[in-house]
Design an enzyme around this catalytic site. Structure first.
Site, PDB file in Angstrom:
ATOM      1  N   GLY A   1      -0.006   2.787 -11.187  1.00  0.00           N
ATOM      2  CA  GLY A   1      -1.222   2.029 -11.453  1.00  0.00           C
ATOM      3  C   GLY A   1      -2.208   2.198 -10.314  1.00  0.00           C
TER       4      GLY A   1
ATOM      5  N   GLN B   1      -9.363   0.421  -5.155  1.00  0.00           N
ATOM      6  CA  GLN B   1      -8.538   1.254  -4.268  1.00  0.00           C
ATOM      7  C   GLN B   1      -9.182   2.609  -3.985  1.00  0.00           C
ATOM      8  OE1 GLN B   1      -4.744   0.397  -6.627  1.00  0.00           O
ATOM      9  NE2 GLN B   1      -3.970   0.714  -4.569  1.00  0.00           N
TER      10      GLN B   1
ATOM     11  N   CYS C   1       2.755  -0.229  -2.991  1.00  0.00           N
ATOM     12  CA  CYS C   1       1.324  -0.147  -3.277  1.00  0.00           C
ATOM     13  C   CYS C   1       0.750   1.061  -2.550  1.00  0.00           C
ATOM     14  CB  CYS C   1       0.639  -1.432  -2.796  1.00  0.00           C
ATOM     15  SG  CYS C   1      -1.142  -1.412  -3.029  1.00  0.00           S
ATOM     16  N   LEU C   2      -0.078   1.834  -3.256  1.00  0.00           N
ATOM     17  CA  LEU C   2      -0.651   3.031  -2.637  1.00  0.00           C
ATOM     18  C   LEU C   2      -1.579   2.672  -1.484  1.00  0.00           C
ATOM     19  CD1 LEU C   2      -1.405   5.191  -5.814  1.00  0.00           C
ATOM     20  CD2 LEU C   2       0.590   5.265  -4.316  1.00  0.00           C
TER      21      LEU C   2
ATOM     22  N   HIS D   1      -0.095  -6.795 -10.635  1.00  0.00           N
ATOM     23  CA  HIS D   1      -0.338  -6.156  -9.334  1.00  0.00           C
ATOM     24  C   HIS D   1      -1.773  -5.619  -9.258  1.00  0.00           C
ATOM     25  CE1 HIS D   1       1.043  -3.502  -5.853  1.00  0.00           C
ATOM     26  NE2 HIS D   1      -0.146  -3.001  -6.159  1.00  0.00           N
ATOM     27  N   GLU D   2      -2.195  -4.918 -10.313  1.00  0.00           N
ATOM     28  CA  GLU D   2      -3.529  -4.304 -10.288  1.00  0.00           C
ATOM     29  C   GLU D   2      -4.637  -5.345 -10.402  1.00  0.00           C
ATOM     30  OE1 GLU D   2      -3.508  -1.437  -9.175  1.00  0.00           O
ATOM     31  OE2 GLU D   2      -1.442  -0.938  -9.645  1.00  0.00           O
TER      32      GLU D   2
ATOM     33  N   HIS E   1      -5.473  -6.696  -7.126  1.00  0.00           N
ATOM     34  CA  HIS E   1      -6.423  -5.854  -6.376  1.00  0.00           C
ATOM     35  C   HIS E   1      -7.862  -6.225  -6.717  1.00  0.00           C
ATOM     36  CE1 HIS E   1      -3.999  -3.006  -4.165  1.00  0.00           C
ATOM     37  NE2 HIS E   1      -3.297  -2.678  -5.226  1.00  0.00           N
TER      38      HIS E   1
END
Ligand code: CO
Length: 177
Positions: free
Chosen positions: A47, A52, A100-101, A142-143, A146
């Site tokens: 994702g 991001q 997480c990226l 999670h997204e 963000h």
């Protein structure tokens, strides 16, 4: 085209993203989506939220295609784009160890809703509603975090969080701003 992913320490990750307008869904937007998928696959993520890659708008891309496969199965693409997503119902709890990226080299145990109902706009700006559970539910939560400026490291104690950020900086990783 690969896009640079913002890493913890970049203040933009803390901003609350703004709703996307229908008029913003154009060719440039389609190109952005395709770049976001490419960037996500390149980093082995499932994702990616727009912020991001530095875009302060409420949309995200997901592809759980690889993660849901049984051993030996061929990988398939399962691309999803959620615009202006909103969680309208929650049920149950589930614990999930998340990476997480934007937070390299750390996994954090998170408590999420096990099942959620989400409304969002599709690429035609039509209202859609999905029910998601387990990994898909976790990934969407999670997204959406963000989009609200939240990161998984916020669940760590102040001390652990400080230690993590210090180690990340001294690791020589390029921490953007
Ligand atoms: Co993330």
């Amino acid at each position: 085209m690969l896009l640079p992913i913002l890493i913890v320490g970049d203040k933009r990750l803390r901003n609350k993203s703004k709703e996307l307008k229908k008029s913003e869904i154009n060719e440039d937007f389609q190109k952005t989506l395709s770049d976001m998928f490419e960037t996500m696959y390149d980093s082995h993520g499932i994702g990616l939220a727009a912020i991001q890659v530095g875009i302060e708008k409420r949309f995200l891309v997901l592809d759980l295609g690889q993660s849901e496969l049984a051993e030996g199965e061929e990988g398939t693409r399962d691309q999803r784009v959620l615009i202006n997503p909103e969680i309208v119902e929650r049920e149950g709890e589930i614990e999930w160890e998340e990476g997480c990226l934007s937070c390299p080299d750390i996994q954090v145990m998170m408590t999420r809703s096990q099942k959620i109902t989400v409304t969002y706009k599709d690429l035609n700006f039509e209202e859609q509603k999905i029910e998601a559970q387990d990994l898909l539910a976790v990934a969407i939560q999670h997204e959406i975090d963000h989009l609200d400026g939240k990161l998984i490291i916020d669940q760590l104690s102040a001390l652990k969080k400080e230690k993590y950020i210090k180690e990340l900086k001294s690791s020589g990783r390029r921490v953007v701003r």
